[in-house]
Every structure is written in structure tokens, then in C-alpha cells.
Enzyme design. Structure first.
Site, short mmCIF file in Angstrom:
data_model
loop_
_atom_site.label_atom_id
_atom_site.label_comp_id
_atom_site.label_asym_id
_atom_site.label_seq_id
_atom_site.Cartn_x
_atom_site.Cartn_y
_atom_site.Cartn_z
N ARG A 28 0.81 -1.22 0.00
CA ARG A 28 0.00 0.00 0.00
C ARG A 28 0.85 1.28 0.00
O ARG A 28 0.46 2.29 0.57
CB ARG A 28 -0.97 0.00 1.19
CG ARG A 28 -1.99 -1.14 1.15
CD ARG A 28 -2.86 -1.09 -0.09
NE ARG A 28 -3.78 -2.21 -0.13
CZ ARG A 28 -3.52 -3.37 -0.78
NH1 ARG A 28 -2.40 -3.52 -1.45
NH2 ARG A 28 -4.40 -4.35 -0.76
N SER A 30 -11.93 -1.09 1.75
CA SER A 30 -11.30 -1.45 3.03
C SER A 30 -10.83 -0.17 3.72
O SER A 30 -10.10 0.62 3.15
CB SER A 30 -10.11 -2.38 2.81
OG SER A 30 -10.53 -3.61 2.26
N GLU A 81 -6.53 3.43 5.50
CA GLU A 81 -6.24 3.61 4.08
C GLU A 81 -6.89 4.89 3.58
O GLU A 81 -6.47 5.47 2.58
CB GLU A 81 -6.76 2.42 3.25
CG GLU A 81 -5.91 1.18 3.37
CD GLU A 81 -6.25 0.14 2.31
OE1 GLU A 81 -6.92 0.50 1.32
OE2 GLU A 81 -5.85 -1.02 2.47
#
Length: 306
Positions: free
Chosen positions: A176, A227, A297
Site C-alpha cells: 500500500r 477497506s 487507508e
């Protein structure tokens, strides 16, 4: 923002779509957010090369969006310019096994075109909300696939309007993150991916199976940013949240999905403050229970209550 500058932008970019006091709820997958001072839809690189140096020179904050996923805009909005990459930035071309996509192209669109050309390796991204530009910055992934597996080249622009390129290796992809993460001075323009020849029926079957799994396990019927948290090393965020007794937990109209505890959803009439608060409470409760601090995130844009 001074209205004089708004009209100056219209003179500088006569063919661009420019709106004043635009609600960001129209442009995020959370369906939340107050107004941005100015919203500009850019259709080509030369417009961007004019706009960005002008904003920098006048010390005006700006933010680039594609599909508005992974983004939570404050209820108070954003005091600056939000730039959406459209038109030519949404193009997708195929050259043998290489797929060249503008930064505004959706990952679902790219996966569909790859399938139409019997190219495999991008099936994992078919259900990821968002554009390839934002996706490549955060090395988006799902179902054991990540963009780092397929990215060959990334073109981007700096704040002076100069064009640069990184190879996939120079992007320094990790979980990520990438070499461009946390560097708003760089704007992704185009991403080239190298896929492999495959069989159309096999590719379609895999995409359909992943779509079935998503529908079965994810709350796709509600607005969200996908998410909400990164996967902590050695754990799964959703399981930690569920084990902390937070399935179905609500703050105002924001809710921890019972279907997938790793998703915070807009269950109806949520505010951005509701979402921000529930994220903070989840992080604290999981840390108190398991001494694991979850990392969002979601990107927070604008001014929120501390």
C-alpha cells in the site's frame, strides 16, 4: 477563494469544466463532503501544465482526484481547488501485451479491456473502486494481486509542469505504498502495465468468480471507501475489529459493516465527522484490546474536528 481568481481560471482554461462551490459528496464513493471552493475537470495534459504552476505561484491549495475512492472530505469542504482528471486521462490503449492507461481510467475499465484483448494478470483489480492514478500511488491490490506485479512505467508531472517517468522498479512498490506516496508535488498522468497472453473464457471466469466473492463478502450496497484500514503485519484488520466486539458499531450514520468488519460504511445520513470519529474509536478500541494500532487507508481532506 477570491472570485477574481475563479474567473482568471476560466480565462486560462476556456475549454475546462470549472464549477464554484461544488459539493464533494458528488465526487466521492463515501457520498460525503462539503463544498470545494473550485472544482476543475481537466481533459488533457496541457491544461494541467498551465493550471498547476498557476496554483503554486498563487499559493492556492489543490488536490487531484480520479474516482474519489479512499477519500473522506470534511463536512466543511476544502478551501482550494479540487482537480478531476477526465476525458483523455480516461483513455486505455493496448499495444501487444502492454496496456497504457490514463491516470483517470478506472481499474474496472482497464480489466474489462484487458479481458477483451485476452490479456491476463489484471483480473484482481476488476472490483477495486478508483482510478489507476490513485491506485498506482498506493500500490492497490486485492485477492493476492497488486499493481506492483504488472506496472512497467509511470509518467507523472511535477509542480513546474515538467514530465518525468519512473520504471516499475523505480516506483519502489511495497504494501500500500510507492515512491510517489505522500508526494503531492507529483501528479500521475499515465500508467503502462505489462500483462500476459491468456484465454478470454478463463480470464472472464476468474473475474466473475472474484466478483461473486466480493458481492458475498463485502457491503457493496452501501457507500464506502472500500477497506478502511491497511492490513497490519501478522493480522487481519477485519478480524481484529470483529474480535473487539465492533461489528455493527455505529457513530451517527457511520457503521462498521456486519458483512465485512474491515469496512466502515455510510449507512444513511452519515456525516464526514461521523466517519472520522468511528475510525478513531475503532483504532483506539482495537489498540486497547490487542495493542495493535490500525492505520487507515482513507485519506482525510479538509478541516476536521480534533
Amino acid at each position: 477563494m477570491n472570485t477574481d481568481f475563479y474567473y482568471k481560471l476560466k480565462e486560462l482554461l476556456p475549454s475546462a469544466e470549472i464549477a464554484y462551490d461544488e459539493p464533494m459528496s458528488r465526487h466521492t464513493t463515501f457520498r460525503l463532503g462539503g463544498e470545494t471552493d473550485v472544482f476543475v475537470k481537466i481533459s488533457e495534459e496541457k491544461q494541467l501544465a498551465i493550471l498547476i504552476p498557476e496554483l503554486v505561484q498563487n499559493n492556492i491549495p489543490y488536490y487531484i482526484i480520479g474516482k474519489g475512492s479512499n477519500l473522506l472530505v470534511s463536512d466543511k469542504g476544502f478551501r482550494g481547488v479540487v482537480i478531476r482528471l477526465g476525458d483523455s486521462f480516461e483513455s486505455v490503449k493496448v499495444n501487444h501485451c502492454n496496456v497504457i492507461a490514463g491516470a483517470g481510467a478506472s481499474m474496472a475499465q482497464i480489466a474489462k479491456i484487458a479481458h477483451m484483448n485476452s490479456l491476463t494478470g489484471f483480473e484482481f483489480a476488476a472490483g477495486i473502486p478508483g482510478s489507476i492514478g490513485g491506485g498506482v500511488i498506493m500500490n492497490a491490490g486485492a485477492y493476492d494481486g497488486e499493481l506492483k506485479d504488472v506496472v512497467k512505467r509511470v509518467r507523472f508531472m511535477d509542480r513546474n509542469g515538467l514530465i518525468k517517468e519512473y520504471t516499475g522498479e523505480e516506483m519502489r512498490f511495497d504494501y500500500r505504498t510507492s515512491a510517489l506516496k505522500g508526494k503531492p508535488e507529483y501528479i500521475v498522468l499515465e500508467v503502462e502495465m505489462e500483462l500476459q497472453p491468456g484465454e478470454g473464457e478463463v480470464i472472464l471466469s476468474k473475474m466473475q468468480e472474484l466478483a461473486r466473492r466480493r458481492k458475498e463478502k463485502q457491503p457493496l450496497e452501501y457507500p464506502s471507501a472500500g477497506s478502511t484500514f491497511k492490513r497490519p503485519k501478522g493480522y487481519f484488520a477485519g478480524k481484529l475489529i470483529g474480535d473487539a466486539g465492533l461489528a455493527g458499531y455505529t457513530v451517527g450514520g457511520a457503521k462498521v459493516s456486519e458483512k465485512h468488519n474491515g469496512f466502515v460504511i455510510n449507512a444513511g445520513e452519515a456525516t464526514a465527522e461521523d466517519v472520522k470519529k468511528i475510525i478513531e474509536e475503532i483504532r483506539q478500541k482495537v489498540y486497547d484490546e490487542f495493542q495493535v494500532m490500525l492505520e487507515p487507508e482513507v485519506i482525510f481532506l479538509g478541516e476536521f474536528t480534533e
